[in-house]
Design an enzyme around this catalytic site. Structure first.
Site, short mmCIF file in Angstrom:
data_model
loop_
_atom_site.label_atom_id
_atom_site.label_comp_id
_atom_site.label_asym_id
_atom_site.label_seq_id
_atom_site.Cartn_x
_atom_site.Cartn_y
_atom_site.Cartn_z
N GLU A 86 -3.70 -3.47 17.88
CA GLU A 86 -4.91 -3.94 17.97
C GLU A 86 -5.35 -4.83 16.61
O GLU A 86 -4.59 -4.55 15.72
CB GLU A 86 -5.92 -2.69 17.68
CG GLU A 86 -6.00 -1.78 19.13
CD GLU A 86 -6.67 -0.28 19.07
OE1 GLU A 86 -7.27 0.09 19.91
OE2 GLU A 86 -6.72 0.32 17.88
N CYS A 100 -8.84 -8.49 10.82
CA CYS A 100 -7.77 -7.47 10.53
C CYS A 100 -6.61 -7.59 11.42
O CYS A 100 -6.97 -7.22 12.72
CB CYS A 100 -8.65 -6.19 10.18
SG CYS A 100 -7.47 -4.86 10.05
N CYS A 107 3.44 2.99 13.16
CA CYS A 107 3.84 2.77 11.56
C CYS A 107 4.67 3.94 11.49
O CYS A 107 4.65 5.06 12.07
CB CYS A 107 2.72 2.80 10.95
SG CYS A 107 3.18 2.64 8.98
N CYS A 111 1.36 8.44 6.90
CA CYS A 111 0.43 9.14 6.04
C CYS A 111 -0.40 9.89 6.60
O CYS A 111 -0.99 9.67 7.69
CB CYS A 111 -0.28 7.74 5.14
SG CYS A 111 0.73 6.69 4.63
N CYS A 114 -4.03 9.03 8.27
CA CYS A 114 -4.01 7.47 8.80
C CYS A 114 -3.61 7.86 10.58
O CYS A 114 -2.68 8.43 10.98
CB CYS A 114 -3.03 6.58 8.33
SG CYS A 114 -2.94 5.05 9.27
N CYS A 331 -10.91 1.22 9.25
CA CYS A 331 -9.74 1.50 8.39
C CYS A 331 -9.03 2.71 8.67
O CYS A 331 -9.71 3.82 8.77
CB CYS A 331 -9.69 1.53 6.92
SG CYS A 331 -10.60 0.24 5.96
N1 SAH Z 1 0.27 0.03 5.84
C1 SAH Z 1 -0.38 -0.79 4.97
C2 SAH Z 1 -1.56 -1.69 5.83
C3 SAH Z 1 -2.26 -1.03 6.77
S1 SAH Z 1 -3.62 0.29 6.59
C4 SAH Z 1 -1.17 0.04 3.94
O1 SAH Z 1 -1.03 1.23 4.09
O2 SAH Z 1 -1.52 -0.34 3.11
C5 SAH Z 1 -4.99 -0.44 5.66
C6 SAH Z 1 -5.74 0.58 4.64
O3 SAH Z 1 -6.72 1.53 5.29
C7 SAH Z 1 -4.82 1.24 3.86
O4 SAH Z 1 -5.20 1.25 2.59
C8 SAH Z 1 -4.79 2.51 4.13
O5 SAH Z 1 -4.35 3.44 3.37
C9 SAH Z 1 -6.08 2.81 4.65
N2 SAH Z 1 -6.32 3.89 5.53
C10 SAH Z 1 -5.65 4.67 6.44
N3 SAH Z 1 -6.24 5.49 7.12
C11 SAH Z 1 -7.52 5.72 6.63
C12 SAH Z 1 -8.75 6.45 6.92
N4 SAH Z 1 -8.31 7.33 7.93
N5 SAH Z 1 -9.89 6.26 6.66
C13 SAH Z 1 -9.99 5.16 5.70
N6 SAH Z 1 -8.75 4.50 5.16
C14 SAH Z 1 -7.70 4.54 5.95
FE1 SF4 Z 2 1.21 3.41 8.02
FE2 SF4 Z 2 -1.05 4.05 8.20
FE3 SF4 Z 2 0.18 4.82 6.00
FE4 SF4 Z 2 -0.65 2.23 6.20
S1 SF4 Z 2 -1.95 4.03 6.24
S2 SF4 Z 2 1.49 3.01 5.79
S3 SF4 Z 2 -0.38 1.97 8.46
S4 SF4 Z 2 0.59 5.53 8.04
#
Ligand code: SAH
Ligand code: SF4
Length: 354
Positions: A86, A100, A107, A111, A114, A331
């Site tokens: 997406e 974006c 991934c 995390c 996420c 995000c």
């Molecule tokens: N993998 C990379 C880029 C994609 S994530 C990274 O982690 O930086 C883009 C941003 O959204 C990151 O800062 C991530 O930590 C944040 N993010 C992930 N899950 C989220 C959520 N549920 N609510 C708000 N931000 C979130």
């Molecule tokens: Fe991967 Fe989501 Fe963690 Fe970014 S925030 S590294 S996309 S699992």
């Protein structure tokens, strides 16, 4: 669309003059042509040939969802082998149009907060699959006499787990004979892959770097970001210092505000002390729901209190505005989940809709 140098190579093999490559780039990236038949500067037989051999888009848009307020548009793309990613277009009131984009289908880093991290990992994207997400929106905006102004690599995936393709896609997006988006308007976000940060420091690109920090100490970071088991917080801080010394560019930290997990006053002071003195900026991100029952977002008052403490340490802070929550485009919400998207049938119906 391939990179200019790769198009030139293809054309050379077919003994087609070089200027054709620049004609194609101009038509596709600057005039928004989505079909070779529309590029009337090309001879008819070449149009047909290229249609088969040099597709304009390497990815297929299949669904589109637009937020109620019209500001945010999420598109689901299908890759050649069926994986899906997406990308999101955000129209800001100040006139900026930020796209974006995703660097991987899924991934591997998992995390806890996420949605992308919770889905099954597919594969890394090729460079053109990454830059074509930008091309798609650039063409759509051109029809409205508008332009993409900013790019963030904050969609699905970890950019530095797909390093070479990400770097090549940056060069394509920046290429003055192609999309021509200024490097200073592009940001790559990493969860803290130190090898990637170190290599990135040597690239001589004017691209911005964002670090997803989310915790001020190693113990807490390990709990919410498994990547911290491989790259510790102290290694990460070393990589950041190295980046700052080599590039002299301001770094931004992202910090998602999780209720009773990382949003206390103690964590705010600890974070303040950790990054004090660095050329940096902190973006506090309100948590967007992902379906994880164990996590809630911090209340707004808590976020403001956290910001104030960081500011008392002399650190510039912004609280990120959330966009596209109603279409799961905010995000951390990108996970190819079914929603109220409209199927995109063909380019033609797409145009009619607008
Ligand atoms: N993998 C990379 C880029 C994609 S994530 C990274 O982690 O930086 C883009 C941003 O959204 C990151 O800062 C991530 O930590 C944040 N993010 C992930 N899950 C989220 C959520 N549920 N609510 C708000 N931000 C979130
Ligand atoms: Fe991967 Fe989501 Fe963690 Fe970014 S925030 S590294 S996309 S699992």
């Amino acid at each position: 669309m391939l990179a200019t140098e790769d198009i030139l190579q293809k054309l050379e093999k077919k003994k087609i003059p070089r200027f054709r490559a620049f004609q194609i780039m101009q038509a596709v990236c600057r005039e928004g042509k989505r079909d070779y038949n529309e590029i009337t500067t090309l001879p008819r037989d070449l149009q047909k040939d290229l249609q088969a051999e040099l597709p304009i888009l390497s990815i297929k848009p299949v669904k589109k969802a637009i937020s109620k307020d019209g500001s945010t548009e999420k598109v689901l793309f299908e890759l050649k082998d069926g994986y899906k990613v997406e990308a999101v277009l955000m129209r800001f009131r100040d006139g900026r149009h930020t796209v974006c984009i995703s660097s991987q289908a899924g991934c591997q880093l998992g995390c806890k907060f996420c949605a992308t991290g919770a889905m099954k990992f597919g594969r890394s994207l090729t460079y053109d699959e990454i830059s074509d997400q930008v091309l798609f929106f650039a063409q759509e905006l051109l029809q409205q006499k508008k332009h993409v102004s900013n790019i963030v690599y904050m969609g699905m995936g970890e950019p530095f787990m797909n390093y070479d393709n990400v770097i090549k896609s940056l060069r394509v997006i920046n290429d003055p004979s192609g999309l021509g988006i200024g490097a200073r308007n592009i940001t790559v976000s990493t969860s803290g892959i130190c090898d990637g940060i170190n290599k990135f420091s040597e690239e001589k690109l004017q691209v911005n770097l964002a670090i997803s920090l989310h915790a001020p100490n190693q113990d807490l970071r390990k709990k919410i970001m498994p990547v911290a088991n491989k790259y510790s917080l102290s290694e990460l801080m070393e990589a950041v210092e190295n980046y700052l010394a080599k590039t002299g560019r301001r770094i931004s930290y992202e910090y998602v505000m999780l209720k009773n997990i990382n949003d206390g006053e103690a964590e705010a002071h600890e974070l303040g002390k950790l990054i004090q003195g660095q050329l940096c900026h902190v973006n506090l991100i309100p948590y967007n729901a992902t379906g994880n029952q164990d996590i809630e977002g911090s209340v707004p008052k808590k976020i403001i209190g956290f910001r104030d403490i960081l500011e008392s340490h002399g650190i510039p802070v912004t609280i990120r505005v959330t966009m596209g929550k109603d279409i799961a485009a905010a995000c951390g919400q990108l996970a190819n989940r079914a929603g109220s998207e409209k199927r995109i049938e063909t380019d033609k119906t797409d145009k009619k809709d607008e």
